[in-house]
Motif scaffolding. Structure first.
Motif, PDB file in Angstrom:
ATOM      1  N   ILE A  98      65.063  49.530  85.961  1.00 43.91           N
ATOM      2  CA  ILE A  98      64.427  48.954  85.773  1.00 43.91           C
ATOM      3  C   ILE A  98      63.849  47.333  86.702  1.00 43.91           C
ATOM      4  CG2 ILE A  98      62.992  47.596  83.771  1.00 43.91           C
ATOM      5  CD1 ILE A  98      65.134  48.991  82.143  1.00 43.91           C
ATOM      6  N   ILE A  99      64.603  46.784  86.918  1.00 41.86           N
ATOM      7  CA  ILE A  99      64.411  45.792  88.048  1.00 41.86           C
ATOM      8  C   ILE A  99      64.503  45.971  89.218  1.00 41.86           C
ATOM      9  CG2 ILE A  99      66.065  43.584  88.921  1.00 41.86           C
ATOM     10  CD1 ILE A  99      67.455  43.674  86.110  1.00 41.86           C
ATOM     11  N   ASP A 100      64.698  46.854  89.797  1.00 45.27           N
ATOM     12  CA  ASP A 100      64.751  47.600  90.815  1.00 45.27           C
ATOM     13  C   ASP A 100      62.726  48.061  91.687  1.00 45.27           C
ATOM     14  OD1 ASP A 100      66.925  47.403  91.897  1.00 45.27           O
ATOM     15  OD2 ASP A 100      67.991  49.256  92.089  1.00 45.27           O
ATOM     16  N   ARG A 101      62.515  48.260  89.588  1.00 49.68           N
ATOM     17  CA  ARG A 101      61.183  48.876  90.226  1.00 49.68           C
ATOM     18  C   ARG A 101      59.973  47.797  89.867  1.00 49.68           C
ATOM     19  NH1 ARG A 101      60.012  54.620  89.708  1.00 49.68           N
ATOM     20  NH2 ARG A 101      57.933  53.611  90.357  1.00 49.68           N
ATOM     21  N   GLY A 102      60.591  46.478  89.472  1.00 48.77           N
ATOM     22  CA  GLY A 102      59.659  45.835  89.566  1.00 48.77           C
ATOM     23  C   GLY A 102      59.291  45.549  88.271  1.00 48.77           C
ATOM     24  N   SER A 103      59.922  46.043  87.726  1.00 44.29           N
ATOM     25  CA  SER A 103      59.768  45.623  86.063  1.00 44.29           C
ATOM     26  C   SER A 103      60.344  44.714  85.279  1.00 44.29           C
ATOM     27  CB  SER A 103      59.463  47.178  85.181  1.00 44.29           C
ATOM     28  OG  SER A 103      58.137  47.863  86.159  1.00 44.29           O
ATOM     29  N   ARG A 104      60.436  44.885  83.841  1.00 45.73           N
ATOM     30  CA  ARG A 104      60.673  43.295  83.259  1.00 45.73           C
ATOM     31  C   ARG A 104      61.848  44.489  82.425  1.00 45.73           C
ATOM     32  NH1 ARG A 104      58.646  38.567  80.947  1.00 45.73           N
ATOM     33  NH2 ARG A 104      60.418  37.995  80.089  1.00 45.73           N
ATOM     34  N   VAL A 105      62.813  44.226  82.082  1.00 40.43           N
ATOM     35  CA  VAL A 105      64.674  44.321  81.122  1.00 40.43           C
ATOM     36  C   VAL A 105      64.288  43.603  79.296  1.00 40.43           C
ATOM     37  CG1 VAL A 105      66.758  44.129  80.577  1.00 40.43           C
ATOM     38  CG2 VAL A 105      65.769  44.979  83.165  1.00 40.43           C
ATOM     39  N   GLU A 106      64.338  44.571  78.932  1.00 39.23           N
ATOM     40  CA  GLU A 106      64.578  43.960  77.862  1.00 39.23           C
ATOM     41  C   GLU A 106      65.152  44.373  76.677  1.00 39.23           C
ATOM     42  OE1 GLU A 106      61.347  44.713  73.611  1.00 39.23           O
ATOM     43  OE2 GLU A 106      60.831  45.754  75.300  1.00 39.23           O
ATOM     44  N   LEU A 107      65.654  43.191  76.365  1.00 38.69           N
ATOM     45  CA  LEU A 107      67.028  43.250  75.692  1.00 38.69           C
ATOM     46  C   LEU A 107      67.178  43.737  74.550  1.00 38.69           C
ATOM     47  CD1 LEU A 107      70.084  41.091  77.822  1.00 38.69           C
ATOM     48  CD2 LEU A 107      69.461  43.926  77.927  1.00 38.69           C
ATOM     49  N   LYS A 108      67.225  44.780  73.796  1.00 38.97           N
ATOM     50  CA  LYS A 108      67.046  45.013  71.629  1.00 38.97           C
ATOM     51  C   LYS A 108      68.546  44.346  70.968  1.00 38.97           C
ATOM     52  CE  LYS A 108      63.561  47.834  73.441  1.00 38.97           C
ATOM     53  NZ  LYS A 108      62.644  48.420  73.543  1.00 38.97           N
ATOM     54  N   GLN A 109      68.436  44.746  70.204  1.00 38.63           N
ATOM     55  CA  GLN A 109      69.068  44.487  69.146  1.00 38.63           C
ATOM     56  C   GLN A 109      69.800  46.125  69.010  1.00 38.63           C
ATOM     57  OE1 GLN A 109      68.738  41.902  65.706  1.00 38.63           O
ATOM     58  NE2 GLN A 109      70.641  43.000  65.075  1.00 38.63           N
ATOM     59  N   LEU A 110      71.670  45.899  68.984  1.00 42.60           N
ATOM     60  CA  LEU A 110      72.418  46.996  68.599  1.00 42.60           C
ATOM     61  C   LEU A 110      72.447  46.678  67.203  1.00 42.60           C
ATOM     62  CD1 LEU A 110      73.802  46.283  71.527  1.00 42.60           C
ATOM     63  CD2 LEU A 110      72.485  48.071  71.422  1.00 42.60           C
ATOM     64  N   ASP A 111      72.536  48.553  66.715  1.00 42.25           N
ATOM     65  CA  ASP A 111      73.103  48.574  65.738  1.00 42.25           C
ATOM     66  C   ASP A 111      74.982  48.486  65.148  1.00 42.25           C
ATOM     67  OD1 ASP A 111      71.151  49.002  64.351  1.00 42.25           O
ATOM     68  OD2 ASP A 111      71.423  51.048  64.927  1.00 42.25           O
ATOM     69  N   ALA A 112      75.399  48.306  64.175  1.00 42.45           N
ATOM     70  CA  ALA A 112      76.729  47.711  64.115  1.00 42.45           C
ATOM     71  C   ALA A 112      77.258  49.298  64.451  1.00 42.45           C
ATOM     72  CB  ALA A 112      77.828  47.342  63.732  1.00 42.45           C
ATOM     73  N   PRO A 113      78.496  49.904  65.004  1.00 41.74           N
ATOM     74  CA  PRO A 113      78.811  51.533  64.663  1.00 41.74           C
ATOM     75  C   PRO A 113      79.952  51.099  63.686  1.00 41.74           C
ATOM     76  CG  PRO A 113      80.218  50.045  66.156  1.00 41.74           C
ATOM     77  CD  PRO A 113      78.774  49.083  66.043  1.00 41.74           C
ATOM     78  N   PRO A 114      80.565  52.537  63.218  1.00 39.40           N
ATOM     79  CA  PRO A 114      80.960  53.088  62.302  1.00 39.40           C
ATOM     80  C   PRO A 114      82.677  52.652  62.818  1.00 39.40           C
ATOM     81  CG  PRO A 114      79.962  54.643  62.396  1.00 39.40           C
ATOM     82  CD  PRO A 114      79.575  53.957  63.547  1.00 39.40           C
ATOM     83  N   THR A 115      83.477  52.492  62.691  1.00 38.32           N
ATOM     84  CA  THR A 115      84.735  51.906  63.465  1.00 38.32           C
ATOM     85  C   THR A 115      85.332  52.760  61.732  1.00 38.32           C
ATOM     86  OG1 THR A 115      85.046  49.671  61.769  1.00 38.32           O
ATOM     87  CG2 THR A 115      85.095  49.728  64.235  1.00 38.32           C
ATOM     88  N   SER A 116      84.996  53.729  61.252  1.00 44.73           N
ATOM     89  CA  SER A 116      85.947  54.746  59.788  1.00 44.73           C
ATOM     90  C   SER A 116      85.429  55.477  59.879  1.00 44.73           C
ATOM     91  CB  SER A 116      86.431  53.993  58.664  1.00 44.73           C
ATOM     92  OG  SER A 116      86.595  54.676  57.763  1.00 44.73           O
ATOM     93  N   TYR A 117      86.622  56.827  60.376  1.00 50.50           N
ATOM     94  CA  TYR A 117      85.980  58.113  60.177  1.00 50.50           C
ATOM     95  C   TYR A 117      87.047  59.200  58.989  1.00 50.50           C
ATOM     96  CZ  TYR A 117      82.686  57.708  64.292  1.00 50.50           C
ATOM     97  OH  TYR A 117      81.434  56.921  65.092  1.00 50.50           O
ATOM     98  N   GLY A 118      86.916  60.374  58.393  1.00 47.50           N
ATOM     99  CA  GLY A 118      87.718  60.972  58.038  1.00 47.50           C
ATOM    100  C   GLY A 118      88.972  61.434  58.881  1.00 47.50           C
ATOM    101  N   SER A 119      88.433  61.529  59.826  1.00 44.31           N
ATOM    102  CA  SER A 119      89.820  62.362  60.930  1.00 44.31           C
ATOM    103  C   SER A 119      89.074  62.048  62.298  1.00 44.31           C
ATOM    104  CB  SER A 119      90.078  63.976  60.468  1.00 44.31           C
ATOM    105  OG  SER A 119      88.527  64.689  60.630  1.00 44.31           O
ATOM    106  N   PRO A 120      90.503  62.677  63.311  1.00 37.81           N
ATOM    107  CA  PRO A 120      90.222  62.775  64.638  1.00 37.81           C
ATOM    108  C   PRO A 120      89.055  64.046  64.828  1.00 37.81           C
ATOM    109  CG  PRO A 120      91.833  62.783  64.216  1.00 37.81           C
ATOM    110  CD  PRO A 120      91.615  62.489  63.154  1.00 37.81           C
ATOM    111  N   LEU A 121      88.862  65.291  64.347  1.00 42.87           N
ATOM    112  CA  LEU A 121      87.890  66.378  63.985  1.00 42.87           C
ATOM    113  C   LEU A 121      86.238  65.591  64.171  1.00 42.87           C
ATOM    114  CD1 LEU A 121      86.758  69.070  64.841  1.00 42.87           C
ATOM    115  CD2 LEU A 121      87.398  69.816  62.370  1.00 42.87           C
ATOM    116  N   ALA A 122      86.094  64.308  62.980  1.00 47.34           N
ATOM    117  CA  ALA A 122      85.321  64.405  62.334  1.00 47.34           C
ATOM    118  C   ALA A 122      84.234  63.406  63.680  1.00 47.34           C
ATOM    119  CB  ALA A 122      85.220  63.621  61.426  1.00 47.34           C
ATOM    120  N   VAL A 123      85.657  62.330  64.274  1.00 45.76           N
ATOM    121  CA  VAL A 123      84.869  61.602  65.235  1.00 45.76           C
ATOM    122  C   VAL A 123      84.109  62.164  66.738  1.00 45.76           C
ATOM    123  CG1 VAL A 123      85.600  59.689  67.382  1.00 45.76           C
ATOM    124  CG2 VAL A 123      86.882  59.875  64.822  1.00 45.76           C
TER     125      VAL A 123
END
Ligand code: FEO
Length: 165
Positions: free
Chosen positions: A61-86
């Motif tokens: 984006i910068i190399d093309r002379g355009s503007r970077v916009e940084l947006k809000q991120l969502d909190a990700p889960p840190t709990s799953y039912g199993s490694p397979l679910a992950v």
């Protein structure tokens, strides 16, 4: 310079790559909590890789002379039912990233932005690898089922695997 439409879509994808990194970090934290250090290490390497993807967009984006916009991120889960679910979640996530890269590819083609199109080729190929490697781990986990021994050995194996092996 990117057109306004392409600039907005590139910034959206930058956010998606950062969100992907955050999702993998949450998965890694869950595996640490489950005493699966090999799974956790593999997912943390994936976290690193997603940040590299994000920086590719950031730099382009910068190399093309355009503007970077940084947006809000969502909190990700840190709990799953199993490694397979992950890993089933990770596979679904990668498929959604692939769809989003394809939509971006379609947009830059319509905008006749051929430099962006050529640059996006790397991501189109990368997504094939991403889906393949995560899909292989899903298959491994399904194969071992609920076996504790199987999980133990897969954890040892993943400790030394890079995300693209
Ligand atoms: Fe950057 Fe896993 O997609």
């Amino acid at each position: 310079m990117l057109t306004k439409k392409v600039e907005a879509a590139m910034n959206d994808q930058l956010q998606k790559e950062l969100q992907s990194a955050y999702v993998y970090l949450g998965m890694s934290a869950y595996c640490e909590d489950q005493s699966l250090p090999g799974f956790a290490a593999w997912l943390r390497r994936q976290f690193d890789e997603e940040q590299q993807h994000a920086f590719r967009f950031y730099n382009f984006i910068i190399d093309r002379g355009s503007r970077v916009e940084l947006k809000q991120l969502d909190a990700p889960p840190t709990s799953y039912g199993s490694p397979l679910a992950v890993f089933e979640t990770a596979l679904e996530h990668e498929r959604s990233v692939t769809r989003s890269i394809n939509e971006l590819y379609d947009l830059v083609a319509k905008e006749k932005d051929f430099a962006s199109q050529a640059w996006l080729d790397w991501f189109a190929t990368e997504q094939v690898e991403e889906e393949k490697t995560v899909g292989q781990i899903v298959d491994d986990l399904r194969r071992i089922g609920g076996s504790g021994d199987g999980l133990f050995f897969l954890d040892k194996d993943l400790a030394s695997r890079t995300p693209h092996e």
